[in-house]
Design an enzyme around this catalytic site. Sequence first.
Site, PDB file in Angstrom:
ATOM      1  N   TYR A 107       9.604  12.625   1.552  1.00 33.20           N
ATOM      2  CA  TYR A 107      10.340  12.766   0.476  1.00 33.20           C
ATOM      3  C   TYR A 107      10.696  10.947  -0.316  1.00 33.20           C
ATOM      4  O   TYR A 107       9.614  10.050   0.511  1.00 33.20           O
ATOM      5  CB  TYR A 107      11.528  12.397   1.005  1.00 33.20           C
ATOM      6  CG  TYR A 107      12.650  11.417   1.622  1.00 33.20           C
ATOM      7  CD1 TYR A 107      11.962  10.702   2.805  1.00 33.20           C
ATOM      8  CD2 TYR A 107      13.597  10.832   1.405  1.00 33.20           C
ATOM      9  CE1 TYR A 107      12.775   9.830   3.123  1.00 33.20           C
ATOM     10  CE2 TYR A 107      13.742   9.268   1.972  1.00 33.20           C
ATOM     11  CZ  TYR A 107      13.435   9.313   3.357  1.00 33.20           C
ATOM     12  OH  TYR A 107      14.133   8.044   4.169  1.00 33.20           O
ATOM     13  N   ARG A 141       3.558   5.567  -3.395  1.00 29.97           N
ATOM     14  CA  ARG A 141       3.775   5.602  -2.221  1.00 29.97           C
ATOM     15  C   ARG A 141       4.215   7.437  -2.221  1.00 29.97           C
ATOM     16  O   ARG A 141       3.533   7.659  -0.567  1.00 29.97           O
ATOM     17  CB  ARG A 141       4.961   5.339  -1.720  1.00 29.97           C
ATOM     18  CG  ARG A 141       5.522   4.983  -0.152  1.00 29.97           C
ATOM     19  CD  ARG A 141       6.257   3.803  -0.652  1.00 29.97           C
ATOM     20  NE  ARG A 141       8.355   4.382  -0.583  1.00 29.97           N
ATOM     21  CZ  ARG A 141       8.841   3.836  -0.319  1.00 29.97           C
ATOM     22  NH1 ARG A 141       9.072   3.014   0.304  1.00 29.97           N
ATOM     23  NH2 ARG A 141      10.282   4.742  -1.025  1.00 29.97           N
ATOM     24  N   ARG A 166       6.876  30.843  12.199  1.00 30.13           N
ATOM     25  CA  ARG A 166       7.579  29.057  12.922  1.00 30.13           C
ATOM     26  C   ARG A 166       6.310  28.791  13.708  1.00 30.13           C
ATOM     27  O   ARG A 166       6.114  30.313  14.319  1.00 30.13           O
ATOM     28  CB  ARG A 166       8.448  29.656  13.356  1.00 30.13           C
ATOM     29  CG  ARG A 166       8.476  27.871  13.728  1.00 30.13           C
ATOM     30  CD  ARG A 166      10.237  28.060  14.738  1.00 30.13           C
ATOM     31  NE  ARG A 166      10.189  26.841  15.388  1.00 30.13           N
ATOM     32  CZ  ARG A 166       9.642  26.365  16.604  1.00 30.13           C
ATOM     33  NH1 ARG A 166       9.117  27.738  17.276  1.00 30.13           N
ATOM     34  NH2 ARG A 166       9.697  25.352  17.171  1.00 30.13           N
ATOM     35  N   LYS A 222       6.596   8.388   3.966  1.00 33.11           N
ATOM     36  CA  LYS A 222       8.167   8.465   4.240  1.00 33.11           C
ATOM     37  C   LYS A 222       8.418   9.829   4.595  1.00 33.11           C
ATOM     38  O   LYS A 222       8.700  10.589   3.840  1.00 33.11           O
ATOM     39  CB  LYS A 222       8.863   8.223   2.700  1.00 33.11           C
ATOM     40  CG  LYS A 222       9.665   7.974   2.376  1.00 33.11           C
ATOM     41  CD  LYS A 222       9.843   7.124   1.630  1.00 33.11           C
ATOM     42  CE  LYS A 222      11.692   7.174   1.299  1.00 33.11           C
ATOM     43  NZ  LYS A 222      12.941   6.212   1.846  1.00 33.11           N
ATOM     44  N   GLU A 252      12.661  -2.957  10.854  1.00 33.27           N
ATOM     45  CA  GLU A 252      13.371  -2.922   9.996  1.00 33.27           C
ATOM     46  C   GLU A 252      14.733  -2.130   9.803  1.00 33.27           C
ATOM     47  O   GLU A 252      15.106  -1.738  10.944  1.00 33.27           O
ATOM     48  CB  GLU A 252      12.864  -1.804   8.616  1.00 33.27           C
ATOM     49  CG  GLU A 252      11.950  -0.552   8.928  1.00 33.27           C
ATOM     50  CD  GLU A 252      11.327   0.085   7.909  1.00 33.27           C
ATOM     51  OE1 GLU A 252      11.769   0.339   7.068  1.00 33.27           O
ATOM     52  OE2 GLU A 252      10.725   1.180   8.691  1.00 33.27           O
ATOM     53  N   LEU A 304       7.967   1.129   6.820  1.00 33.85           N
ATOM     54  CA  LEU A 304       7.847   1.763   5.750  1.00 33.85           C
ATOM     55  C   LEU A 304       7.928   0.585   4.704  1.00 33.85           C
ATOM     56  O   LEU A 304       8.590  -0.020   4.644  1.00 33.85           O
ATOM     57  CB  LEU A 304       8.815   2.586   5.251  1.00 33.85           C
ATOM     58  CG  LEU A 304       9.339   3.564   3.749  1.00 33.85           C
ATOM     59  CD1 LEU A 304       7.908   4.718   4.151  1.00 33.85           C
ATOM     60  CD2 LEU A 304      10.783   3.299   2.767  1.00 33.85           C
TER      61      LEU A 304
HETATM   62  N1  PDD Z   1      15.414   4.130   1.889  1.00 27.65           N
HETATM   63  N2  PDD Z   1      12.901   0.764   5.490  1.00 27.65           N
HETATM   64  C1  PDD Z   1      12.811   2.770   4.996  1.00 27.65           C
HETATM   65  C2  PDD Z   1      13.062   2.829   7.159  1.00 27.65           C
HETATM   66  C3  PDD Z   1      13.830   2.733   4.527  1.00 27.65           C
HETATM   67  O1  PDD Z   1      14.171   4.624   4.712  1.00 27.65           O
HETATM   68  C4  PDD Z   1      13.925   2.753   3.270  1.00 27.65           C
HETATM   69  C5  PDD Z   1      14.299   3.314   1.777  1.00 27.65           C
HETATM   70  C6  PDD Z   1      13.482   1.368   3.039  1.00 27.65           C
HETATM   71  C7  PDD Z   1      13.271   1.015   1.243  1.00 27.65           C
HETATM   72  O2  PDD Z   1      11.897   0.782   0.993  1.00 27.65           O
HETATM   73  P1  PDD Z   1      12.726   0.904  -0.665  1.00 27.65           P
HETATM   74  O3  PDD Z   1      12.916  -0.155  -1.206  1.00 27.65           O
HETATM   75  O4  PDD Z   1      11.086   1.310  -1.483  1.00 27.65           O
HETATM   76  O5  PDD Z   1      13.894   2.200  -1.283  1.00 27.65           O
HETATM   77  C8  PDD Z   1      12.944   0.341   3.604  1.00 27.65           C
HETATM   78  C9  PDD Z   1      15.825   5.637   1.160  1.00 27.65           C
HETATM   79  C10 PDD Z   1      16.153   4.272   0.108  1.00 27.65           C
HETATM   80  C11 PDD Z   1      16.557   6.616   1.552  1.00 27.65           C
HETATM   81  O6  PDD Z   1      16.316   6.863   2.373  1.00 27.65           O
HETATM   82  O7  PDD Z   1      17.376   6.927   1.588  1.00 27.65           O
END
Ligand code: PDD
Length: 285
Positions: A33, A52, A100, A147, A180, A205
């Site tokens: 996503y 990405r 499945r 992601k 993170e 990420l």
């Molecule tokens: N999440 N690390 C993780 C685990 C994340 O899920 C996200 C973003 C980030 C920051 O990445 P970016 O700056 O590209 O949004 C770091 C999104 C916003 C979400 O899952 O809603």
Amino acid sequence: MSDIAYVNGAFTPLVEARISILDRGFLFGDGVYEVAAVIDGKLVDNEAHIARLERSLRELRLDSPVPISRIVEIERELVARNGVAEGMVYLQVTRGAADRDFAFPEGVTPTLVAFAQKKNILASPAARTGVKVVTVPDMRWARRDIKSVALLAQVLAKQAAVEAGCQEAWMVDADGFVTEGSSSTAFIITKAGAIVTRPNSREILPGCTRRSVLALAEQDGLTIEERGFTVAEACEAAEAFLTSASNLVLPIVAIDGRSIGAGVPGDHATRLRAIYLDFARATSV
Ligand code: PDD
């Protein structure tokens, strides 16, 4: 006006949007996503998000069901149809619906769904007050650079944050270093004024907001140290902050109940938020 979503080739009222219960995103978390911010009705840092997405798809040997250029058109159309001036666009690609079976199915068209949501990201109260974080063990798989929609560890981390009266959880690896946030990148600023954040690797990420904020901070004359930091170092830091598409830059004022700096949003974090907002406004399309 009812909310409009996109599902496999058609724009449809959100309340009527459906996918199969055999969809592999639902059964296995077999999908990826992206989330991009919308400011002034335009997409922020979207080239980085799309790049990405393409990488996540490649890493999982997933094909986009439509050309990538069409995905951007769909995002724009959702922003327009839903009248989103400020908020975000979410999109998800999964390996599609099939009987499945763990291994990849043959001849199945991947699923593409997307929707847009309004959200106050510019005048967010959290930007004024700062946010509190709680630390939790990082229980995720070994390819956090993808992601993936398999977000159970992050769901549990965020719930732990909410139950501790915090807004975010920082995940900590087995060696005691912060990886993170559950949905954001983690930063501290040392007493000497250096920004410290973990280098990109399979362990985190690669944040799109992280990338832009680091470039802007460097232009602003700040020193950047891409290295791990422990919870103990973070608690002694002058400032801390997080970045993400949905929250931009947010100051952190406490970690595990211990105040960071003066316990109020720090000057550097506040300035980085302002600089990033200017950049986002100037470059959104
Ligand atoms: N999440 N690390 C993780 C685990 C994340 O899920 C996200 C973003 C980030 C920051 O990445 P970016 O700056 O590209 O949004 C770091 C999104 C916003 C979400 O899952 O809603």
